[in-house]
Scaffold this motif. Sequence first.
Motif, PDB file in Angstrom:
ATOM      1  N   GLY A  77       0.767  -1.119  -0.181  1.00  0.00           N
ATOM      2  CA  GLY A  77       0.038  -0.153  -0.014  1.00  0.00           C
ATOM      3  C   GLY A  77       0.886   1.253  -0.072  1.00  0.00           C
ATOM      4  N   ASN A  78       1.888   1.119   0.948  1.00  0.00           N
ATOM      5  CA  ASN A  78       2.724   2.441   1.045  1.00  0.00           C
ATOM      6  C   ASN A  78       3.532   2.478  -0.343  1.00  0.00           C
ATOM      7  OD1 ASN A  78       2.392   3.840   3.409  1.00  0.00           O
ATOM      8  ND2 ASN A  78       2.315   1.984   4.329  1.00  0.00           N
ATOM      9  N   LEU A  79       4.272   1.492  -0.790  1.00  0.00           N
ATOM     10  CA  LEU A  79       4.827   1.475  -2.152  1.00  0.00           C
ATOM     11  C   LEU A  79       4.190   2.152  -3.161  1.00  0.00           C
ATOM     12  CD1 LEU A  79       7.265  -1.632  -1.832  1.00  0.00           C
ATOM     13  CD2 LEU A  79       7.811   0.729  -1.369  1.00  0.00           C
ATOM     14  N   PHE A  80       2.843   1.509  -3.388  1.00  0.00           N
ATOM     15  CA  PHE A  80       2.146   1.955  -4.424  1.00  0.00           C
ATOM     16  C   PHE A  80       1.776   3.684  -4.299  1.00  0.00           C
ATOM     17  CE2 PHE A  80       0.721  -2.447  -5.265  1.00  0.00           C
ATOM     18  CZ  PHE A  80       1.736  -2.477  -6.349  1.00  0.00           C
ATOM     19  N   HIS A  81       1.396   3.964  -3.000  1.00  0.00           N
ATOM     20  CA  HIS A  81       1.053   5.275  -2.669  1.00  0.00           C
ATOM     21  C   HIS A  81       2.126   6.150  -2.921  1.00  0.00           C
ATOM     22  CE1 HIS A  81      -0.716   8.140   0.765  1.00  0.00           C
ATOM     23  NE2 HIS A  81      -0.718   8.766  -0.468  1.00  0.00           N
ATOM     24  N   ALA A  82       3.477   5.813  -2.501  1.00  0.00           N
ATOM     25  CA  ALA A  82       4.484   6.807  -3.012  1.00  0.00           C
ATOM     26  C   ALA A  82       4.649   6.743  -4.464  1.00  0.00           C
ATOM     27  CB  ALA A  82       5.721   6.192  -2.114  1.00  0.00           C
ATOM     28  N   ILE A  83       4.630   5.796  -5.110  1.00  0.00           N
ATOM     29  CA  ILE A  83       4.821   5.948  -6.611  1.00  0.00           C
ATOM     30  C   ILE A  83       3.992   6.680  -7.240  1.00  0.00           C
ATOM     31  CG2 ILE A  83       4.750   4.523  -8.641  1.00  0.00           C
ATOM     32  CD1 ILE A  83       5.720   2.118  -6.999  1.00  0.00           C
ATOM     33  N   VAL A  84       2.758   6.729  -6.721  1.00  0.00           N
ATOM     34  CA  VAL A  84       1.644   7.729  -7.439  1.00  0.00           C
ATOM     35  C   VAL A  84       2.104   9.269  -6.916  1.00  0.00           C
ATOM     36  CG1 VAL A  84      -0.558   8.205  -7.419  1.00  0.00           C
ATOM     37  CG2 VAL A  84      -0.102   5.720  -7.557  1.00  0.00           C
ATOM     38  N   MET A  85       2.502   9.288  -5.710  1.00  0.00           N
ATOM     39  CA  MET A  85       2.705  10.439  -5.365  1.00  0.00           C
ATOM     40  C   MET A  85       3.817  11.019  -5.820  1.00  0.00           C
ATOM     41  SD  MET A  85       1.741  10.519  -1.288  1.00  0.00           S
ATOM     42  CE  MET A  85       1.884  12.292  -1.079  1.00  0.00           C
ATOM     43  N   ILE A  86       4.950  10.229  -6.039  1.00  0.00           N
ATOM     44  CA  ILE A  86       6.216  10.798  -6.892  1.00  0.00           C
ATOM     45  C   ILE A  86       5.778  11.052  -8.186  1.00  0.00           C
ATOM     46  CG2 ILE A  86       8.314  10.076  -7.750  1.00  0.00           C
ATOM     47  CD1 ILE A  86       8.647   8.546  -5.059  1.00  0.00           C
ATOM     48  N   PHE A  87       5.061  10.170  -8.991  1.00  0.00           N
ATOM     49  CA  PHE A  87       4.749  10.664 -10.504  1.00  0.00           C
ATOM     50  C   PHE A  87       4.048  11.907 -10.530  1.00  0.00           C
ATOM     51  CE2 PHE A  87       1.556  10.210 -13.909  1.00  0.00           C
ATOM     52  CZ  PHE A  87       2.490   9.952 -15.069  1.00  0.00           C
ATOM     53  N   PHE A  88       2.792  11.968  -9.903  1.00  0.00           N
ATOM     54  CA  PHE A  88       2.116  13.411  -9.778  1.00  0.00           C
ATOM     55  C   PHE A  88       2.973  14.392  -9.180  1.00  0.00           C
ATOM     56  CE2 PHE A  88      -1.327  10.375 -10.645  1.00  0.00           C
ATOM     57  CZ  PHE A  88      -1.913  10.828 -11.745  1.00  0.00           C
ATOM     58  N   GLY A  89       3.700  14.180  -8.035  1.00  0.00           N
ATOM     59  CA  GLY A  89       4.449  15.246  -7.513  1.00  0.00           C
ATOM     60  C   GLY A  89       5.567  15.937  -8.494  1.00  0.00           C
ATOM     61  N   VAL A  90       6.161  15.130  -9.263  1.00  0.00           N
ATOM     62  CA  VAL A  90       7.003  15.644 -10.129  1.00  0.00           C
ATOM     63  C   VAL A  90       6.410  16.518 -11.292  1.00  0.00           C
ATOM     64  CG1 VAL A  90       8.646  14.870 -12.207  1.00  0.00           C
ATOM     65  CG2 VAL A  90       8.906  13.828  -9.947  1.00  0.00           C
ATOM     66  N   MET A  91       5.240  16.177 -11.688  1.00  0.00           N
ATOM     67  CA  MET A  91       4.493  16.877 -12.733  1.00  0.00           C
ATOM     68  C   MET A  91       3.671  18.094 -12.062  1.00  0.00           C
ATOM     69  SD  MET A  91       2.920  13.842 -15.023  1.00  0.00           S
ATOM     70  CE  MET A  91       1.223  13.997 -14.019  1.00  0.00           C
ATOM     71  N   TRP A 103       7.986   9.941   4.180  1.00  0.00           N
ATOM     72  CA  TRP A 103       7.411   9.354   5.211  1.00  0.00           C
ATOM     73  C   TRP A 103       6.682   7.853   4.460  1.00  0.00           C
ATOM     74  CZ3 TRP A 103       7.735   8.681  10.355  1.00  0.00           C
ATOM     75  CH2 TRP A 103       6.617   7.965  11.028  1.00  0.00           C
ATOM     76  N   ILE A 104       6.069   8.021   3.635  1.00  0.00           N
ATOM     77  CA  ILE A 104       5.256   7.212   2.806  1.00  0.00           C
ATOM     78  C   ILE A 104       6.128   5.920   1.970  1.00  0.00           C
ATOM     79  CG2 ILE A 104       3.641   6.387   1.045  1.00  0.00           C
ATOM     80  CD1 ILE A 104       2.204   9.079   1.982  1.00  0.00           C
ATOM     81  N   SER A 105       7.428   6.425   1.857  1.00  0.00           N
ATOM     82  CA  SER A 105       8.331   5.556   0.993  1.00  0.00           C
ATOM     83  C   SER A 105       8.897   4.646   2.011  1.00  0.00           C
ATOM     84  CB  SER A 105       9.212   6.538   0.245  1.00  0.00           C
ATOM     85  OG  SER A 105       8.554   6.976  -0.799  1.00  0.00           O
ATOM     86  N   ALA A 106       9.257   5.518   3.149  1.00  0.00           N
ATOM     87  CA  ALA A 106       9.984   4.666   4.348  1.00  0.00           C
ATOM     88  C   ALA A 106       8.968   3.526   4.929  1.00  0.00           C
ATOM     89  CB  ALA A 106      10.199   5.710   5.366  1.00  0.00           C
ATOM     90  N   LEU A 107       7.696   3.945   4.786  1.00  0.00           N
ATOM     91  CA  LEU A 107       6.635   2.729   5.336  1.00  0.00           C
ATOM     92  C   LEU A 107       6.459   1.576   4.507  1.00  0.00           C
ATOM     93  CD1 LEU A 107       3.590   5.295   6.526  1.00  0.00           C
ATOM     94  CD2 LEU A 107       5.117   3.704   7.856  1.00  0.00           C
ATOM     95  N   GLY A 108       6.912   1.838   3.223  1.00  0.00           N
ATOM     96  CA  GLY A 108       7.195   0.813   2.290  1.00  0.00           C
ATOM     97  C   GLY A 108       8.271   0.081   2.057  1.00  0.00           C
ATOM     98  N   VAL A 109       9.279   0.836   2.076  1.00  0.00           N
ATOM     99  CA  VAL A 109      10.843   0.271   2.205  1.00  0.00           C
ATOM    100  C   VAL A 109      11.126  -0.546   3.196  1.00  0.00           C
ATOM    101  CG1 VAL A 109      13.065   0.863   1.518  1.00  0.00           C
ATOM    102  CG2 VAL A 109      11.316   1.654   0.200  1.00  0.00           C
ATOM    103  N   ILE A 110      11.080   0.249   4.339  1.00  0.00           N
ATOM    104  CA  ILE A 110      11.963  -0.289   5.572  1.00  0.00           C
ATOM    105  C   ILE A 110      11.548  -1.595   5.933  1.00  0.00           C
ATOM    106  CG2 ILE A 110      12.376   0.169   8.173  1.00  0.00           C
ATOM    107  CD1 ILE A 110      12.533   2.901   7.485  1.00  0.00           C
TER     108      ILE A 110
END
Length: 126
Positions: A77-91, A103-110
């Motif tokens: 959940g957190n990895l997908f959430h982070a990927i979507v946020m990164i994609f739209f954040g960059v744009m 924070w969300i990326s850490a919740l998925g990676v750690i």
Amino acid sequence: MSKEQGLAKFLLVFGLGNILVHPILPWFFQQQFFWTPKNVPYEFMIGGLYIAWGIVMVVASRDPLKHKLFVDFTILGNLFHAIVMIFFGVMEQPKHLYGDVIWISALGVIPLIFYPWGVKNFLRQK
């Protein structure tokens, strides 16, 4: 420290972070956490979701392997959430990447670091 103990510590620390820190952090770093345009009801809804998630993380920290599906959901959940946020954040909002995306990326990676991969779960069926 075993992987299971590391996973338990992660769940406890980040669970408490979700409960205690997540609700107040946006008020200190408004530009990185609040949405543009401002949408207070959604921000509170997401905050409430992460508080609930934190409560379950603290409970799951007592016996992470008993709660494997929840741990798997936390990772995915957190990895997908982070990927979507990164994609739209960059744009749309590059400054947003420095706030909750970390924070969300850490919740998925750690948890992947401490994940007991030899244990059967929905990713590993053998």
